[in-house]
Motif scaffolding. Sequence first.
Motif, PDB file in Angstrom:
ATOM      1  N   GLU A  20     121.304  25.149  37.933  1.00 41.62           N
ATOM      2  CA  GLU A  20     121.610  25.100  39.372  1.00 41.62           C
ATOM      3  C   GLU A  20     120.372  24.732  40.187  1.00 41.62           C
ATOM      4  O   GLU A  20     120.458  23.976  41.154  1.00 41.62           O
ATOM      5  CB  GLU A  20     122.167  26.444  39.824  1.00 41.62           C
ATOM      6  CG  GLU A  20     123.595  26.684  39.355  1.00 41.62           C
ATOM      7  CD  GLU A  20     124.055  28.128  39.541  1.00 41.62           C
ATOM      8  OE1 GLU A  20     125.261  28.364  39.479  1.00 41.62           O
ATOM      9  OE2 GLU A  20     123.194  29.013  39.718  1.00 41.62           O
ATOM     10  N   ARG A  51     119.567  32.789  34.729  1.00 35.11           N
ATOM     11  CA  ARG A  51     119.008  32.862  36.084  1.00 35.11           C
ATOM     12  C   ARG A  51     117.488  32.787  36.021  1.00 35.11           C
ATOM     13  O   ARG A  51     116.877  33.356  35.117  1.00 35.11           O
ATOM     14  CB  ARG A  51     119.440  34.159  36.766  1.00 35.11           C
ATOM     15  CG  ARG A  51     120.803  34.027  37.410  1.00 35.11           C
ATOM     16  CD  ARG A  51     121.388  35.347  37.759  1.00 35.11           C
ATOM     17  NE  ARG A  51     120.679  36.017  38.840  1.00 35.11           N
ATOM     18  CZ  ARG A  51     121.236  36.980  39.580  1.00 35.11           C
ATOM     19  NH1 ARG A  51     122.476  37.354  39.355  1.00 35.11           N
ATOM     20  NH2 ARG A  51     120.569  37.557  40.535  1.00 35.11           N
ATOM     21  N   PHE A  60     120.180  21.274  42.366  1.00 33.22           N
ATOM     22  CA  PHE A  60     119.806  21.233  43.791  1.00 33.22           C
ATOM     23  C   PHE A  60     118.703  20.198  44.011  1.00 33.22           C
ATOM     24  O   PHE A  60     118.786  19.363  44.923  1.00 33.22           O
ATOM     25  CB  PHE A  60     119.353  22.625  44.238  1.00 33.22           C
ATOM     26  CG  PHE A  60     118.815  22.662  45.648  1.00 33.22           C
ATOM     27  CD1 PHE A  60     119.677  22.580  46.733  1.00 33.22           C
ATOM     28  CD2 PHE A  60     117.456  22.770  45.895  1.00 33.22           C
ATOM     29  CE1 PHE A  60     119.189  22.598  48.033  1.00 33.22           C
ATOM     30  CE2 PHE A  60     116.960  22.785  47.185  1.00 33.22           C
ATOM     31  CZ  PHE A  60     117.830  22.706  48.262  1.00 33.22           C
ATOM     32  N   ALA A  61     117.666  20.254  43.155  1.00 33.89           N
ATOM     33  CA  ALA A  61     116.545  19.317  43.313  1.00 33.89           C
ATOM     34  C   ALA A  61     117.009  17.874  43.103  1.00 33.89           C
ATOM     35  O   ALA A  61     116.653  16.971  43.881  1.00 33.89           O
ATOM     36  CB  ALA A  61     115.436  19.657  42.332  1.00 33.89           C
ATOM     37  N   LEU A  85     119.331  31.518  41.357  1.00 36.68           N
ATOM     38  CA  LEU A  85     120.085  30.403  40.775  1.00 36.68           C
ATOM     39  C   LEU A  85     119.691  30.231  39.307  1.00 36.68           C
ATOM     40  O   LEU A  85     118.574  30.573  38.913  1.00 36.68           O
ATOM     41  CB  LEU A  85     119.800  29.105  41.528  1.00 36.68           C
ATOM     42  CG  LEU A  85     120.222  29.046  43.001  1.00 36.68           C
ATOM     43  CD1 LEU A  85     119.942  27.647  43.563  1.00 36.68           C
ATOM     44  CD2 LEU A  85     121.690  29.386  43.177  1.00 36.68           C
TER      45      LEU A  85
END
Lengths: 218, 218
Positions: free
Chosen positions: A100, A132, A104-105, A96
């Motif tokens: 990203e 990335r 998510f976190a 990710l």
Amino acid sequence: MVSPAPLVELRNAVVLIGGFPLLSGVDLELHAGTLSVVTGANGAGKTSLLRLLGGLVQLSSGAGVVGGVDLVKGDLRELRRRVGWLGHEGSFYDDLSVTENLTFAAKALGRPTEEIEAVLGLVGLENRATTRAEQLSAGQRRRLGLAWVLLRRPELWLLDEPYASLDDEGRNFFDQLIGDVVKSGATVVVSAHDRLRSTALAPRTITMAGGLVVGDER
Amino acid sequence: MIRTALLVAGKDLRIERRSHVLLWQVLPFGVMAMLLTGLALGPARAGHSASAPGLFYLVMLLVTLLMINRSQVIEDSPGTRASVATLGLDPAGVFLGKALALAVELWLTGVVLLAGAVLVLHTAFVGTLSALPSVAVTLGALAAAGTLYGALSGGEGAATLLPILSLPAFAPLLIAGERSYSAALHGGSLWRWWVISLVALVAYLAIGVLLYGVLEES
């Protein structure tokens, strides 16, 4: 005047993994709003101590309380929600991007994703937002791990070898950030092979060897 | 729980899309395995539609084992595991999310292999279409059971333990799936087998929701 109860209190704490002792009977008290550095050689038990404080390993025997959570009978999930962990390995998903990972976190924590931009600015990764994680340098990966912790605003910061693989600029950045975090009232525990370079932080230095605390300088 | 499930499923699917493992490794493997197992039946039965349901589920079993391993490896780095643990995600939601992502990957693979069966093994197109609901439910149940057993067999050891541990869970699903697919193609009691897969899906989801947290902790 009665001194406040310590944030961390360990009594003869033993951690065994597969019968092998990682911690062999640690007694320790840490108070809120302080900075402590845990030093020692490889295998001394530094990482195990930090993992115990974060509720990431279970106490095999002895007693311990962290932030009011009993390490034997308490809810370790509740404790984990209150700590910020920065490991010396990657602390995120390599496939990710930086943004990203943080999205998510943030969503998992119920934080607004608008905070991500500010956090990226704080750790100096604003120009790497779409990169990335696996393409980041060692120092940038450490900063991404730090951004993950910053999103959480934890009361207890557990930083495992944060200076490893960092250049002078990176080390100075971490010194400054740790100082700011302690000033804000959070408690920080750092594991390191050596003492912190910045004497301005005046940390307590806990020395470990063979799973035991063998030195404690305040 | 549902919010966590969607978050985890989205993350897992995004990682799969980035890594191209499904596209460049799993799908070619599935197609090749289907062709080769068809040839292994011998010239008299190769290209015969009666073999298609058995071959389809044999290959889907191999694909499922591959993908379960992959799903566990995503979370396997110690640093990532620790960081994610401090997010305090609901284990039931994590289970549902990982099972959903795995199911989507199996459904995509299944569609490709069903199309391959129509082209190479000469299965009836209309019969294949009527088999789709039972295939979807059976693959969903494989995904739920696989996610559960993947956590049980643990990250690095999953490749060794998973095929052994999952045998009792997968065997009835494969029998029910093969029977219902055959019934859709050649006539017979489609719904009776389809209901067995449906009951198994609900049961594995319920067990996963209840036990995934315990498996993660252990």
